[in-house]
Design an enzyme around this catalytic site. Sequence first.
Site, PDB file in Angstrom:
ATOM      1  N   LYS A 106       0.872  -1.166   0.000  1.00  0.00           N
ATOM      2  CA  LYS A 106       0.000   0.000   0.000  1.00  0.00           C
ATOM      3  C   LYS A 106       0.911   1.218   0.000  1.00  0.00           C
ATOM      4  O   LYS A 106       1.636   1.465   0.959  1.00  0.00           O
ATOM      5  CB  LYS A 106      -0.919   0.030   1.219  1.00  0.00           C
ATOM      6  CG  LYS A 106      -1.875   1.219   1.184  1.00  0.00           C
ATOM      7  CD  LYS A 106      -2.583   1.414   2.504  1.00  0.00           C
ATOM      8  CE  LYS A 106      -3.405   2.707   2.453  1.00  0.00           C
ATOM      9  NZ  LYS A 106      -3.883   3.117   3.783  1.00  0.00           N
ATOM     10  N   GLY A 167      -7.845   9.421   9.860  1.00  0.00           N
ATOM     11  CA  GLY A 167      -8.151   9.453  11.282  1.00  0.00           C
ATOM     12  C   GLY A 167      -9.164  10.482  11.725  1.00  0.00           C
ATOM     13  O   GLY A 167      -9.433  10.606  12.922  1.00  0.00           O
ATOM     14  N   ALA A 193      -9.494   5.967   4.368  1.00  0.00           N
ATOM     15  CA  ALA A 193      -9.236   7.116   5.243  1.00  0.00           C
ATOM     16  C   ALA A 193     -10.492   7.947   5.493  1.00  0.00           C
ATOM     17  O   ALA A 193     -11.234   8.283   4.571  1.00  0.00           O
ATOM     18  CB  ALA A 193      -8.140   8.016   4.702  1.00  0.00           C
ATOM     19  N   ASN A 215      -9.514   1.781   9.843  1.00  0.00           N
ATOM     20  CA  ASN A 215      -8.614   1.532  10.960  1.00  0.00           C
ATOM     21  C   ASN A 215      -9.113   2.255  12.217  1.00  0.00           C
ATOM     22  O   ASN A 215      -9.639   1.651  13.134  1.00  0.00           O
ATOM     23  CB  ASN A 215      -7.189   1.965  10.615  1.00  0.00           C
ATOM     24  CG  ASN A 215      -6.190   1.630  11.708  1.00  0.00           C
ATOM     25  OD1 ASN A 215      -6.524   1.003  12.705  1.00  0.00           O
ATOM     26  ND2 ASN A 215      -4.952   2.060  11.553  1.00  0.00           N
ATOM     27  N   THR A 216      -8.946   3.584  12.247  1.00  0.00           N
ATOM     28  CA  THR A 216      -9.226   4.355  13.460  1.00  0.00           C
ATOM     29  C   THR A 216     -10.635   4.123  13.994  1.00  0.00           C
ATOM     30  O   THR A 216     -10.826   3.954  15.209  1.00  0.00           O
ATOM     31  CB  THR A 216      -9.015   5.856  13.196  1.00  0.00           C
ATOM     32  OG1 THR A 216      -7.676   6.076  12.766  1.00  0.00           O
ATOM     33  CG2 THR A 216      -9.278   6.675  14.446  1.00  0.00           C
TER      34      THR A 216
END
Length: 264
Positions: A106, A167, A193, A215-216
């Site tokens: 990535k 994030g 994202a 993710n976050t």
Amino acid sequence: MTIIQSKNNYLEIAGKKFNSRLFLGTGKFASIDLMKNAINASGTEMVTVALRRVDLDNPGDNLLGAVMERKEDIQLLPNTSGARDADEAVRLSMLARKMGCGNWIKLEVTPDPRYLLPDPIETLKAAEKLVKEGFIVLPYINADPILAKRLEEAGCSTIMPLGSPIGTNKGIKTLDNIKIIIEMSNIPVVVDAGLGLPSHASTALEIGADAVLVNTAIAASNDPVRMAGAFKKSVEAGREAFLAGGSKISETAEASSPLTGFLR
């Protein structure tokens, strides 16, 4: 060359098929065990690991080892997070391959520490070099349709436009441009994202994105395992809605039941 199987239940990238359209990041989890449990709950088959968080000189590194122990059913996707230019991203990729992390990468080039926005020029330069070196390149980019096309032409295996800055959990603030990228692209589009809620992920799949990377929103939630399961369901629902096809949007009200032939 990657082929999008838009009407199939699986996603194909670089000749490899994935049943899950939810990719998972590994940063910000409070522990390795919590991360592993969230991976299980998400049903993911693609996990990205920041190379800067891994001790590449130690094959037994806890983070890398936790993912590698599932290598039969999960594709490891090392990322070049923290790279400030093309040369640094290429160097990190080469180190990862040398240490047995494979050819999937990535690509992230983010010289700005405040907003972590990707550098389009350095990203394209790095992608061209990595493709020539035999890497399967999944570049993280701003939602720029022209850059997305250039990266496709350079041989990248997906395009990964941001929904909003990394994030932030703001959701998809680049919706119109992502729609254009999806329309123009002949390779999978993965929204990456800024996705903060399962509904954001569902929206991405509903408009035709092939997958999302989260993710976050999972790792920093109060219950990462439950949140991972929620994102799993939302991605599946979004994909089903896309395949079903939405009804047309109308500017005026339209009765859901016929108003003729009754109460005579």
